[in-house]
Enzyme design. Structure first.
Site, short mmCIF file in Angstrom:
data_model
loop_
_atom_site.label_atom_id
_atom_site.label_comp_id
_atom_site.label_asym_id
_atom_site.label_seq_id
_atom_site.Cartn_x
_atom_site.Cartn_y
_atom_site.Cartn_z
N LYS A 195 0.86 -1.24 -0.10
CA LYS A 195 0.02 -0.11 -0.07
C LYS A 195 0.91 1.20 -0.03
O LYS A 195 0.36 2.17 -0.73
CB LYS A 195 -0.93 0.01 1.35
CG LYS A 195 -2.21 -0.85 1.09
CD LYS A 195 -2.91 -0.50 2.49
CE LYS A 195 -4.01 -1.75 2.72
NZ LYS A 195 -5.38 -1.40 1.89
N SER A 241 -3.82 1.10 -2.54
CA SER A 241 -4.28 2.47 -2.71
C SER A 241 -3.73 3.69 -1.74
O SER A 241 -3.64 3.24 -0.53
CB SER A 241 -5.88 2.52 -2.29
OG SER A 241 -6.61 1.50 -3.47
N ASN A 268 -10.95 -8.12 4.65
CA ASN A 268 -10.27 -7.00 5.24
C ASN A 268 -11.22 -5.79 5.16
O ASN A 268 -12.16 -5.76 4.52
CB ASN A 268 -9.12 -6.88 4.32
CG ASN A 268 -9.20 -5.75 3.21
OD1 ASN A 268 -9.15 -4.66 3.48
ND2 ASN A 268 -9.47 -6.29 2.03
N TYR A 274 -9.22 -2.76 6.12
CA TYR A 274 -8.33 -1.67 6.26
C TYR A 274 -8.79 -0.39 6.33
O TYR A 274 -8.55 0.26 7.15
CB TYR A 274 -7.22 -1.87 5.15
CG TYR A 274 -6.22 -2.86 5.82
CD1 TYR A 274 -5.07 -2.50 6.95
CD2 TYR A 274 -5.99 -4.04 5.11
CE1 TYR A 274 -4.38 -3.46 7.13
CE2 TYR A 274 -5.08 -5.11 5.50
CZ TYR A 274 -4.03 -4.53 6.52
OH TYR A 274 -2.88 -5.43 7.04
N PHE A 326 -8.47 1.92 3.64
CA PHE A 326 -7.41 2.92 3.06
C PHE A 326 -6.30 3.26 4.10
O PHE A 326 -6.14 4.84 4.12
CB PHE A 326 -7.91 3.90 2.27
CG PHE A 326 -8.68 3.60 1.04
CD1 PHE A 326 -8.31 2.55 0.37
CD2 PHE A 326 -9.63 4.49 0.69
CE1 PHE A 326 -8.94 2.15 -0.88
CE2 PHE A 326 -10.11 4.16 -0.73
CZ PHE A 326 -9.67 2.87 -1.30
N SER A 385 -13.39 -0.19 -3.43
CA SER A 385 -13.20 -0.75 -2.09
C SER A 385 -14.30 -0.74 -1.18
O SER A 385 -14.91 0.57 -1.10
CB SER A 385 -12.08 0.05 -1.47
OG SER A 385 -10.76 -0.41 -1.89
N ASN A 415 -14.61 -0.48 1.96
CA ASN A 415 -14.41 -0.10 3.57
C ASN A 415 -14.49 1.45 3.30
O ASN A 415 -13.91 2.09 4.33
CB ASN A 415 -13.15 -0.77 3.76
CG ASN A 415 -13.25 -2.13 3.72
OD1 ASN A 415 -14.09 -2.80 4.29
ND2 ASN A 415 -12.10 -2.89 3.05
N THR A 416 -14.80 2.09 2.34
CA THR A 416 -14.68 3.51 2.39
C THR A 416 -16.30 3.90 2.23
O THR A 416 -16.60 3.90 0.99
CB THR A 416 -13.87 4.44 1.56
OG1 THR A 416 -12.39 3.98 1.93
CG2 THR A 416 -13.96 5.74 1.46
N LYS A 457 -10.94 0.66 -11.40
CA LYS A 457 -10.97 -0.75 -10.63
C LYS A 457 -12.54 -0.92 -10.07
O LYS A 457 -13.00 -0.30 -9.36
CB LYS A 457 -10.03 -0.93 -9.43
CG LYS A 457 -10.07 -2.22 -8.89
CD LYS A 457 -8.87 -2.59 -7.89
CE LYS A 457 -9.05 -3.90 -7.26
NZ LYS A 457 -7.64 -4.06 -6.32
N ASN A 470 -12.51 -5.84 -7.43
CA ASN A 470 -11.98 -5.80 -6.05
C ASN A 470 -12.44 -6.82 -5.19
O ASN A 470 -13.14 -7.90 -5.90
CB ASN A 470 -12.70 -4.56 -5.59
CG ASN A 470 -11.49 -3.79 -4.52
OD1 ASN A 470 -11.13 -4.48 -3.70
ND2 ASN A 470 -11.21 -2.46 -4.92
N GLY A 497 -9.30 -14.49 -6.70
CA GLY A 497 -8.97 -15.91 -6.46
C GLY A 497 -7.78 -16.94 -7.07
O GLY A 497 -7.87 -17.88 -7.24
C1 LIG Z 1 -5.80 -7.14 2.96
C2 LIG Z 1 -6.21 -6.64 1.44
C3 LIG Z 1 -5.87 -5.26 1.25
C4 LIG Z 1 -6.52 -4.71 -0.01
N1 LIG Z 1 -6.32 -3.56 -0.20
C5 LIG Z 1 -6.65 -2.89 -1.39
C6 LIG Z 1 -6.27 -1.30 -1.59
O1 LIG Z 1 -5.75 -0.92 -0.82
N2 LIG Z 1 -6.85 -1.19 -2.73
C7 LIG Z 1 -7.56 -2.00 -3.96
O2 LIG Z 1 -7.77 -1.56 -4.97
N3 LIG Z 1 -7.73 -3.38 -3.41
C8 LIG Z 1 -7.33 -3.80 -2.33
N4 LIG Z 1 -7.45 -5.26 -2.04
C9 LIG Z 1 -8.15 -6.08 -3.16
C10 LIG Z 1 -6.98 -6.63 -3.92
O3 LIG Z 1 -6.26 -5.92 -4.74
C11 LIG Z 1 -7.77 -7.60 -4.82
O4 LIG Z 1 -8.58 -6.92 -5.84
C12 LIG Z 1 -8.71 -8.64 -4.22
O5 LIG Z 1 -8.13 -9.17 -3.01
C13 LIG Z 1 -8.89 -9.93 -4.90
O6 LIG Z 1 -7.84 -10.80 -5.37
P1 LIG Z 1 -7.39 -11.90 -4.47
O7 LIG Z 1 -8.42 -12.77 -4.38
O8 LIG Z 1 -6.03 -12.66 -5.15
O9 LIG Z 1 -6.94 -11.61 -3.38
C14 LIG Z 1 -7.05 -5.61 -0.92
C15 LIG Z 1 -7.01 -7.00 -0.67
C16 LIG Z 1 -6.70 -7.76 0.54
C17 LIG Z 1 -6.98 -9.17 0.79
#
Ligand SMILES: Cc1cc2nc3c(=O)[nH]c(=O)nc-3n(C[C@H](O)[C@H](O)[C@H](O)COP(=O)(O)O)c2cc1C
Length: 396
Positions: A101, A121, A146, A148, A150, A212, A214-215, A252, A283, A334
């Site tokens: 991040k 992000s 998650n 988080y 941002f 995301s 979470n915002t 995204k 996402n 995934g």
């Molecule tokens: C712990 C965590 C934090 C993430 N933070 C962000 C983020 O800050 N910005 C964003 O665009 N996606 C964020 N993502 C989403 C990932 O970029 C991705 O789109 C999503 O996890 C699906 O991929 P995966 O199944 O391979 O994890 C986050 C994912 C995880 C697990």
């Protein structure tokens, strides 16, 4: 003590030293050579017993920053190389946003065999994100939740880190920057525009993250009118950059969009002169697919990993069809094997990314996915990954 007892004691001591050194050499060797099964079955589960998810994440970033993660031999394959948006990718497997991040460990992470890393992000001003705990492993489900929210060091600090990457220590690979907005900001469009201006000169590509969970209010920016206004302002800021060529700008999206919302987003990004160069799909999901086993399944936040896989692939398929394959897609959600990556590519992704699989498989994951993917492409007679993009649509 008698001479016999003394010699027995020293033999025991020698035995223990040999055993400890042997174990250390074995573990060290396995770690250094990046043996995938050793990581998946031994090292990662031990790490997960010892550290909570956020602490483990922070340590991995530190180790990557110090270049203390194992050496992963690069896979030099002409089949895996591709050119998207005039950028050269050594392989199509990237590290998704959210892992680095704050832009602290880009080169150490590229060194693990990722073709590209997406930083962020990043929000304009620094902000702490949500209260801890805010990230949960769901090992029985191969997933993570998650919230988080941002947590970001802000534009100035992250930009300084990225600009000070030493040319001599820089790893080859593409580096994108994913832009977010501050939770307290009333001017979302202004936040993204300021991100484009801040990182436009150094990022290989930019991502406007409106997905995301979470915002509060963020995902509403995916609605047609809001997205039109955002895209117009962000692409205008990008087009005013002094740099040439200007960086591609991607949007995204979430995997939870209704059919109508997908149609709207596709219409905005693919309309002539939109200025949008690509879509990152997708996402995390706010849905909770049936059958989740972990005790953390009901935590608030975005779900990622195995339970997101097919939802993300189907969203890629929809967007590829809705944009007639004219807008390159980064497929994410995934991916944990070459087959997962191949499915997303055939559904329409030009490139893929992963995050959650790194949590469970550790540093060898990019190499493993690439090796498997190369075999699958060759077995199906493809000479390059780009030939396979959207293959499912052609065979229908
Ligand atoms: C712990 C965590 C934090 C993430 N933070 C962000 C983020 O800050 N910005 C964003 O665009 N996606 C964020 N993502 C989403 C990932 O970029 C991705 O789109 C999503 O996890 C699906 O991929 P995966 O199944 O391979 O994890 C986050 C994912 C995880 C697990």
């Amino acid at each position: 003590m008698s001479k016999v007892a003394l010699s027995n004691a020293s033999k025991w001591k020698e035995g223990i030293i040999v055993l400890i050194s042997g174990t250390a050499v074995f573990l060290g060797g396995m770690t250094a050579t990046g043996q995938p099964r050793f990581y998946r079955n031994v090292l990662m589960p031990i790490g997960q017993k010892l550290f909570d998810a956020e602490t483990a994440h922070q340590w991995t970033i530190k180790l990557a920053k110090w270049r203390a993660l194992p050496y992963i031999k690069p896979l030099d394959s002409s089949v895996l190389k591709s050119r998207v948006w005039n950028l050269d990718f050594d392989n199509p497997v990237g590290l998704a946003a959210g892992f680095d991040k704050q832009g602290e460990a880009v080169d150490g992470l590229l060194k693990l065999g990722f073709g590209f890393v997406e930083v962020g992000s990043v929000t304009p001003e620094p902000q702490p994100g949500n209260a801890k705990p805010r990230v949960f492993r769901l090992p029985e489900d191969g997933a993570v939740i998650n919230r988080y929210g941002f947590n970001s060091d802000g534009h100035t600090v992250v930009l300084e880190r990225l600009t000070s990457r030493g040319t001599d220590t820089r790893s080859p690979g593409v580096v994108g920057v994913n832009l977010g907005k501050n939770a307290s900001s009333a001017d979302a469009v202004g936040d993204y525009v300021s991100g484009v201006r801040a990182f436009g000169d150094i990022a290989d590509y930019l991502v406007v993250n409106v997905s995301s969970p979470n915002t509060p209010g963020l995902r509403a920016m995916q609605r047609r009118e809001a997205l039109l206004a955002l895209v117009a302002a962000a692409t205008d800021a990008r087009d005013r950059l002094a740099r040439s060529p200007r960086p591609p700008l991607l949007v995204k999206v979430a995997p939870d969009l209704t059919r109508e919302e997908k149609v709207d987003v596709a219409a905005v990004v693919s309309r002539p002169g939109s200025g949008v160069d690509g879509i990152v799909v997708s996402n995390t999901t706010i849905s909770r697919p049936a059958g989740l086993k972990s005790e953390h399944a009901a935590e608030t936040g975005g779900l990622s990993g195995a339970p997101l896989k097919s939802l993300a692939t189907e969203t890629i398929r929809d967007f590829y069809a809705l944009t007639s394959g004219a807008v390159p897609i980064i497929g994410v959600g995934g991916v944990a094997s070459g087959r997962d990556a191949y499915e997303k590519i055939k559904a329409g992704a030009s490139l893929v990314q992963l995050y959650t699989a790194f949590v469970y498989h550790g540093p060898p994951i990019a190499r493993t996915v690439n090796e498997e993917l190369e075999k699958l492409l060759v077995a199906d007679g493809y000479k390059s990954v780009s030939e396979a993009v959207g293959a499912d649509h052609k065979s229908v």
